[in-house]
Structure formats: structure tokens, C-alpha cells
Design an enzyme around this catalytic site. Structure first.
Site, PDB file in Angstrom:
ATOM      1  N   ASN A  54       0.840  -1.187   0.000  1.00  0.00           N
ATOM      2  CA  ASN A  54       0.000   0.000   0.000  1.00  0.00           C
ATOM      3  C   ASN A  54       0.879   1.242   0.000  1.00  0.00           C
ATOM      4  O   ASN A  54       1.667   1.448   0.925  1.00  0.00           O
ATOM      5  CB  ASN A  54      -0.899   0.034   1.239  1.00  0.00           C
ATOM      6  CG  ASN A  54      -1.783   1.268   1.255  1.00  0.00           C
ATOM      7  OD1 ASN A  54      -2.744   1.374   0.504  1.00  0.00           O
ATOM      8  ND2 ASN A  54      -1.430   2.248   2.086  1.00  0.00           N
ATOM      9  N   GLU A  55       0.754   2.039  -1.052  1.00  0.00           N
ATOM     10  CA  GLU A  55       1.359   3.378  -1.105  1.00  0.00           C
ATOM     11  C   GLU A  55       2.868   3.366  -0.823  1.00  0.00           C
ATOM     12  O   GLU A  55       3.330   3.817   0.226  1.00  0.00           O
ATOM     13  CB  GLU A  55       0.655   4.324  -0.135  1.00  0.00           C
ATOM     14  CG  GLU A  55      -0.813   4.518  -0.446  1.00  0.00           C
ATOM     15  CD  GLU A  55      -1.498   5.546   0.435  1.00  0.00           C
ATOM     16  OE1 GLU A  55      -2.611   5.966   0.065  1.00  0.00           O
ATOM     17  OE2 GLU A  55      -0.935   5.934   1.474  1.00  0.00           O
ATOM     18  N   GLU A  85      -8.578   3.253  -2.337  1.00  0.00           N
ATOM     19  CA  GLU A  85      -8.939   4.183  -1.262  1.00  0.00           C
ATOM     20  C   GLU A  85      -9.393   5.493  -1.885  1.00  0.00           C
ATOM     21  O   GLU A  85      -8.803   5.972  -2.862  1.00  0.00           O
ATOM     22  CB  GLU A  85      -7.752   4.506  -0.339  1.00  0.00           C
ATOM     23  CG  GLU A  85      -7.308   3.390   0.566  1.00  0.00           C
ATOM     24  CD  GLU A  85      -6.136   3.816   1.456  1.00  0.00           C
ATOM     25  OE1 GLU A  85      -5.988   5.032   1.737  1.00  0.00           O
ATOM     26  OE2 GLU A  85      -5.375   2.915   1.856  1.00  0.00           O
TER      27      GLU A  85
END
Length: 448
Positions: free
Chosen positions: A165-166, A353
Site C-alpha cells: 500500500n502506497e 482508497e
């Protein structure tokens, strides 16, 4: 009044992350993560808040899954805490950690909800950080081993996997800006970590393929839409650097196996080199089944010498702001995902998201009347529909977040949830935005 209707197979979901909701930080054999260390160090997190208890989802997951079922989602994106599986990062496996996620996955499937799992949402085992963390290439093998363990444990039950994630947050936000764990401020370190994490992603994809695991695998990058304030060449170049910092620096290696040369040159001029070893770029560019995009904001920039890392200052153009002081820029979502298709082809896209932080208050009727958040979602859903109608292969949308939770360095003062968390009683209260999304999912659309 335009009728906004989504495809029948469009995936509606919502998302959370392990350290932000689970709590139970010393239970059932879990090891410490870098976020335990960081949050327990005075001055790092607002009000000295920690994730020790968070939303206590470790014990209340059934209640949370009931909220998901009421919401009507097809999928739920959550992350597995590496320190619950390997408390020391490598070595001895903690079966109790796997058992917890088995219970969660089985409960989701029983509720008719597909689990979408992120392997790494920032909770690196502290034992690995003590050996250099992501700057030490040994972490790549440790991550691949952890990924293999989880792949095998859930083969056939989890059909959608996200490696990281990210990666921008893991690298630059955490090791150059220093706002997140482990809190370093070193550009070379950040560039090294970004590279090593992307290699780890590629190795996990290779392992997934070699094992013949059922389902799909991808990664999630947080993309930001940054535009030049004018057409002056220096403004165009400054804005492009600022955008590439989030976007091209991660997307180009993922899809093309190269770093953008203009950014390589820029970082080199700032004293940072990418530590590429033979085979790394081929590993990073392993074919993936989808790309996850986290989108929150965008803006306009112009050239200003010595302003930040990229000689670029943001120009305020009158956007509404969330409680994080982020620009509300729904059209930026349309632009950035259109750019993804244009640059990288017809790879399936999931918005993994998207959401907004506002200063919510629980009223006497045990509700939160968060009209601004509902409006934020509505405006972004319209852009999702535009994208689909324009031929962009957008397959699903995960609202951030199911619950108010531990918002990293902001502690508990910043609320992103569509469900209000009372941090004293741990009671959950669906907000108006929850009921808005519930109706959108039920109708698979809405009146714009």
C-alpha cells in the site's frame, strides 16, 4: 437530473488497515512493528496516541463484518499484520496470527463478502527495522517468505491480493519527510527504500505465479493530480516533477521497468542515486492483474526556486478543503485515471482508497450528520461513472474508511470513517455517509 448507473459487475467495497483498527498489539504472539515503536516515542503522534487498542477490531471483527454486510459491499479490503505472522519478521511462524485472519476471512465469506488483502500496509516488524529495515535488501527475502506463507494459507479463499500500500508513503513520507514510522529524514534512504519495496513487490508477484495461487495480484500506488498553474515552461516542468514524485516514479517501474530519466537526473543532482542491481527492473515490472489507486487530492503548482525538493510551490485556487487541509478535487480523479489508461494501457483499475476527513460530532440521536463527506463521495462517484463511460477499465471502488481509526501521526483526532468510533466505549455508529453509500450500492447508482 442525470441517472448515474454503474455496470452490474462493478465492485463496491470499503477499506481498513491492520495497525489502524486491530489493537491487541501484544496478544496471541504478535511481535512489535515500527508503528508500535514510533507511536510510543513521545512527540511523534498527536496527543501521544498509539494503536495499542485502536478500534479493537481484533476482538470486534464480527461486529465490523456485520456493518459491512448491512452496507451491502461486495468486497472488503483489509491488511494482514506481518508481525502477527512472523513476530521477528522471519524465523518462527506464529500460527495464532494466521488463525485470527482465518476467522476474519471465513466470516467475510460467510457474509457473502470477498476479502481483498493487502500484504504490507506499513507495519514492518521492528526486528527487521533493527537490521536496517527496507534499506537492507534482506527485507526483500523476508517479505517474500511472509507473502508465500500467507498465499499458501489462504489459497482459494482470498482471490484478490495487493502487495504494497502506497510505496511513496513507505519511502518518502516515512524516510525523507519523516512524518511516519520510522521517522527518518534522508533522501538517499528514501530513494533506496522505494526501490527495495518495489523489488519486494515484484518478488512476491513472481512467488504468487510460481505457486499457482488462484486469483489476482496487483499493487496500490497513491496518485496525486498536480497541474501547472500556467503554461510557462518552468511552471510546466516544476508541476511535472511534483506530480512524478507520487506518480511516474512508481508507475513507470511497475509497468515499464524504468525510472523516469528526468527524475533520476533530478534526484542525482540532490545527491541520491537509485541502487539498481542486475535483474531488479525486470523483477519490478512483473505483469500484474490490476493496479490499485488511492486518490485523495490534487492541486496546481508553479516554479519557485528552492521551494521544497522540486522548486515548486503549490498555488491555492479556491478548492474546498477537508479537515486534513487537502484540496477536494473530484475532477482530478477523472484526470489521473485517464492518464493511467493513456500511459499504461488497459490494465484493470480499482480505486482502493478514496474518502474525506471531517470534524465529525456524534449527536443526541447517535448519528453523525456528515453531509460534506456524503457530498465528497457523490462527486467522486460521478467521476467514476465518467471514467467508465469514457472507456477507462475501472472495476471497483473501496471507500476509505469503514471506521474512524488511528490516523497515523494524527492519532485519533482525524476521522475518515463512514462509521463513527467512540474511542472511550468502542461503540460503532454508522454516519449519514454510510447510509448514502448503502443506498448507492443497493441501486448500483444514484440521481446526480
Amino acid at each position: 437530473m442525470a441517472n448515474i448507473q454503474f455496470p452490474q459487475d462493478f465492485v463496491w467495497g470499503t477499506a481498513t488497515a491492520s495497525y489502524q483498527i486491530e489493537g491487541a498489539y501484544q496478544e496471541d504472539g504478535r511481535g512489535l512493528s515500527i508503528w508500535d515503536t514510533f507511536s510510543h516515542t513521545p512527540g511523534n503522534v498527536f496527543n501521544g496516541d498509539t494503536g495499542d487498542v485502536a478500534c479493537d477490531s481484533y476482538h470486534r471483527y464480527e461486529e465490523d463484518i456485520a456493518l459491512l454486510k448491512r452496507l451491502g459491499v461486495k468486497a472488503y479490503r483489509f491488511s494482514i499484520a506481518w508481525p502477527r505472522i512472523y513476530p521477528q519478521g522471519t524465523g518462527e511462524l506464529n500460527e495464532k496470527g494466521l488463525d485470527y485472519y482465518r476467522r476474519v476471512v471465513d466470516a467475510l465469506l460467510a457474509a457473502g463478502i470477498e476479502p481483498c488483502v493487502t500484504l504490507y500496509h506499513w507495519d514492518l516488524p521492528q526486528a527487521l527495522q533493527d537490521k536496517g529495515g527496507w534499506a537492507n535488501r534482506d527485507a526483500i527475502a523476508a517479505f517474500t517468505n511472509y507473502a508465500e506463507t500467507v498465499f499458501k494459507a489462504f489459497d482459494g479463499k482470498i482471490k484478490q491480493w495487493i502487495t504494497f500500500n502506497e510505496t511513496w508513503c513507505v519511502s518518502f513520507l516515512s524516510n525523507y519527510i519523516g512524518a511516519h514510522a520510522p521517522g527518518n529524514r534522508d533522501l538517499q534512504l528514501a530513494v533506496t527504500i522505494a526501490h527495495n519495496c518495489m523489488v519486494a513487490h515484484g518478488e512476491a508477484v513472481k512467488k504468487f505465479r510460481a505457486l499457482g495461487i488462484q486469483g489476482e495480484i496487483g499493487t496500490t500506488h497513491n496518485l496525486y493530480w498536480f497541474e501547472p498553474y500556467t503554461t510557462k515552461p518552468e511552471d510546466v516542468a516544476a508541476a511535472r516533477r511534483n506530480r512524478a514524485y507520487n506518480n511516474e516514479w512508481f508507475m513507470e517501474p511497475t509497468f515499464k521497468g524504468t525510472y523516469p530519466p528526468f527524475m533520476v537526473d533530478w534526484f542525482r543532482a540532490k545527491g541520491a542515486e537509485v541502487p539498481i542491481e542486475p535483474g531488479d527492473m525486470e523483477t519490478i515490472a512483473q505483469p500484474i492483474d490490476f493496479i490499485g489507486v488511492n486518490f485523495y487530492s490534487g492541486g496546481f503548482g508553479r516554479y519557485k526556486k528552492d521551494e521544497g525538493l522540486f522548486d515548486c510551490e503549490e498555488v491555492q485556487v479556491g478548492f474546498d478543503k477537508t479537515f486534513m487541509d487537502w484540496n477536494v478535487y473530484p475532477d482530478g480523479l477523472y484526470k489521473v485515471l485517464s492518464w493511467v489508461k493513456e500511459e499504461y494501457g488497459d490494465v484493470p483499475i480499482y480505486i482502493t482508497e478514496n474518502g474525506a476527513c471531517y470534524d465529525d460530532e456524534l449527536t443526541a440521536d447517535n448519528r453523525v450528520h456528515d453531509a460534506r463527506r456524503a457530498d465528497y463521495y457523490k462527486k467522486h462517484f460521478i467521476q467514476c461513472h465518467r471514467l467508465i463511460e469514457s472507456g477507462v477499465p475501472l472495476k471497483g471502488y473501496f471507500a476509505w474508511s469503514l471506521l474512524d481509526n488511528f490516523e497515523w501521526a494524527e492519532g485519533y483526532r482525524k476521522r475518515f470513517g463512514i462509521v463513527y468510533t467512540n474511542y472511550e466505549t468502542l461503540e460503532r455508529h454508522p454516519k449519514d455517509s454510510y447510509y448514502f453509500i448503502q443506498q448507492v450500492i443497493k441501486d448500483n447508482g444514484f440521481e446526480a
